[in-house]
Scaffold this active site. Structure first.
Site, PDB file in Angstrom:
ATOM      1  CG  ASP A  76      -6.742  -2.611   0.945  1.00  0.00           C
ATOM      2  OD1 ASP A  76      -7.682  -3.351   1.134  1.00  0.00           O
ATOM      3  OD2 ASP A  76      -5.462  -3.228   0.598  1.00  0.00           O
ATOM      4  CD  GLU A 141      -7.625  -8.475  -1.702  1.00  0.00           C
ATOM      5  OE1 GLU A 141      -7.626  -9.452  -2.299  1.00  0.00           O
ATOM      6  OE2 GLU A 141      -7.108  -7.494  -2.381  1.00  0.00           O
TER       7      GLU A 141
END
Length: 398
Positions: A76, A141
């Site tokens: 991500d 994250e």
């Protein structure tokens, strides 16, 4: 030539996936397509929790007889910001002057691309691993980090997985590749102080109680004196006030409440619990010595609310992991890396509870910026470091 052996091609495929937190964006599918031909079994569990978005994650393992090495990271990325400010489309993976541009180039799709290439090269040369390698990759994250690595590790452990060591591929180097290995991280604690007053007319302060006055006193107690002078391994504990707000649109109205939010990055002088107790004590003492309103003897009326979860401080001491990685970096780059605990938090804070963990990846100068980019030469160098580390790590006797 083995598939996925080129980190530049690997990274181009990953950047092309618009995996802005919490969207998978095709990035985990691209990674699975790289790992499956290398003999990895791949699973992609989705985790949920009320009030947070569902997040898809990836766990891949290739098994062998020997130690189990984890490589961890995230696909991500943060939003691109003002797309018009980019000189190239942020998901184009365009190459200019020896650099690849794109969101996630260094944070941290580049690290993933290099580790995949390193494993592919090792297998091409040796045919097998003298142990097991797993990829622990999250899509959470850069988000709230609730449905990501923490839950993925719990899920894997429940299935019988154990690890001997882990590398997180975050961009740890400040200036050039080989500068720095992160062997620990400071803890992180956040809270909000709300001071309650009495709303009233600014011209008649005796009929009101201005909470801003009390908040100033309380905030000052959090900023001074300093919490500590630092330790052998860590910087001094530091508290930053990140917002102060009264939500008051009128200039002639004393507000009813005033709020301050703060974040503390703390070293191993403290635990989350002892630091919370210290902050409570400072605020209680400051509330009682409040002297800003003449004639007011009552203590400041406040609430303290803790935000999110505490990220605990940790330090890795595993010599095999640190020594082997340091040696691999020096052999490839000529640089002996600094062992550091600087910077913010990462998903290493979850991994530390399962096995020794360090962080090493690309140069982080452009992470989260417009025109995030990575030198192609650095992709090749990092791949060589990872490949040498894999070989040396599995060659050592446990």
């Amino acid at each position: 030539m083995t598939s996925s052996i080129d980190p530049v091609q690997n990274l181009a495929q990953l950047i092309a996936c618009p995996s802005i937190t919490p969207a998978e964006g095709g990035a985990l599918s691209a990674l699975q397509a790289m790992l499956a031909p290398l003999g990895f079994s791949v699973e992609r569990p989705v985790f949920s929790e009320a009030g947070t978005p569902d997040v898809e994650n990836l766990y891949a393992r290739r098994s062998g007889n020997g130690p189990h090495l984890m490589f961890a990271g995230h696909t991500d990325v943060v939003p691109v910001g003002d797309e018009g400010a980019w000189t190239v489309p942020p998901f184009s993976a365009e190459i200019r002057n020896g650099e690849m541009y794109g969101r996630g180039a260094v944070d941290m799709k580049g690290g993933i691309a290099c580790f995949v290439a390193a494993v592919a090269r090792h297998l091409e040369k040796n045919g097998a691993l003298k142990g097991s390698v797993s990829f622990v990759i999250t899509g959470d994250e850069e988000g709230p980090s609730i449905n990501g690595t923490g839950k993925l590790l719990e899920w894997a452990k429940a299935r019988g997985e154990k690890w001997d060591a882990a590398i997180v591929g975050e961009p740890t180097n400040p200036d050039k590749l080989g500068d720095m290995i992160k062997i620990g991280r400071r803890g992180s604690l956040s809270g909000t102080v709300v001071v309650h007053g009495v709303q009233g007319h600014a011209a008649y302060p005796h009929l009101a109680d201005n909470p801003v006055r009390g908040l100033v006193t309380l905030v000052d107690s959090l900023l001074y004196p300093v919490f500590d002078e630092g330790t052998k391994d860590f910087q001094p504990t530091n508290l930053e006030v990140t917002t102060i707000d009264v939500g008051n649109p009128a200039v002639n109205v004393i507000p009813a409440t005033a709020t301050a939010t703060f974040n503390v990055r703390f070293n191993d002088t403290w635990t989350g619990e002892t630091l919370m107790a210290e902050i409570h004590n400072r605020l209680d003492q400051a509330s009682r010595r409040h002297k800003l309103r003449p004639g007011k003897s009552e203590p400041v009326n406040y609430d303290l609310n803790w935000r999110n979860r505490v990220s605990h401080v940790f330090l890795t001491h595993e010599e095999k992991l640190i020594g082997t990685l340091s040696s691999s970096i020096e052999k490839v780059t000529g640089n002996r890396p600094q062992l550091s605990t600087s910077g913010g938090t990462s998903d290493a804070r979850f991994i530390k509870d399962y096995c020794p963990v360090v962080e090493f990846g690309l140069v982080g100068k452009t992470m989260h910026m417009v025109d995030e980019r990575v030198a192609l030469a650095d992709l090749e160098t990092l791949t060589q470091v990872y490949e040498r580390f894999i070989s040396d790590f599995f060659s050592q006797k446990t």
